[in-house]
Design an enzyme around this catalytic site. Structure first.
Site, mmCIF file in Angstrom:
data_model
loop_
_atom_site.group_PDB
_atom_site.id
_atom_site.type_symbol
_atom_site.label_atom_id
_atom_site.label_comp_id
_atom_site.label_asym_id
_atom_site.label_seq_id
_atom_site.Cartn_x
_atom_site.Cartn_y
_atom_site.Cartn_z
ATOM 1 N N HIS A 1 0.841 -1.201 0.000
ATOM 2 C CA HIS A 1 0.000 0.000 0.000
ATOM 3 C C HIS A 1 0.880 1.256 0.000
ATOM 4 C CE1 HIS A 1 -2.823 2.933 1.999
ATOM 5 N NE2 HIS A 1 -3.575 2.488 1.009
ATOM 6 N N ASP B 1 -6.215 1.762 -1.996
ATOM 7 C CA ASP B 1 -6.898 1.423 -0.747
ATOM 8 C C ASP B 1 -7.709 0.139 -0.885
ATOM 9 O OD1 ASP B 1 -5.787 3.739 0.252
ATOM 10 O OD2 ASP B 1 -7.687 4.810 0.490
#
Length: 138
Positions: free
Chosen positions: A63, A105
């Site tokens: 991420h 996300d």
């Protein structure tokens, strides 16, 4: 450092991307980002260094890498369009940055779900000082 950032976020009452990411995490894992992921391992939460501790921490590392590919986007605060239905997260239309942030996300939240079986409570409030060695390349 991560602790101060999280406290600041809570005090301000963020309505942007961080709150949206928390909702995605809750949807996928049935766990709130705070406290379950905000201080987990070496990469979950603000910043990161060293080697990811396990699959959950690797989700956070990936991420961070995803956000790192968006240097001209406001990854922490941009609000994006998305929906949670029928067991899926779907990113909606928006600016290029909003769509890319949403995808980062979404992928991370799904990764955290896949890693639930190996989640280690011992990494839940992991000290940054224990994250040693060089970071991996993205």
């Amino acid at each position: 450092m991560r602790a101060l950032w999280i406290v600041a976020v809570l005090l301000v009452g963020v309505e942007g991307n961080l709150l949206q990411f928390n909702k995605m995490i809750k949807f996928e894992t049935n766990k709130n980002a705070i406290p379950f992921y905000a201080f987990y391992g070496c990469y979950c939460g603000w910043g990161g260094r060293g080697r990811p501790k396990d699959a959950t921490d690797r989700c956070c590392f990936v991420h961070d890498c995803c956000y790192g590919k968006l240097p001209n986007c406001d990854t922490k605060w941009d609000i994006y369009s998305y929906s949670l239905k029928s067991g899926f997260i779907t990113c909606g239309k928006g600016t290029w940055c909003e769509e890319q942030i949403c995808e980062c996300d979404r992928v991370a939240a799904e990764c955290l779900r896949r890693s639930l079986s190996t989640y280690k409570y011992g990494y839940m409030f992991y000290l940054d000082s224990r994250c040693k060695g060089p970071s991996e390349q993205c």
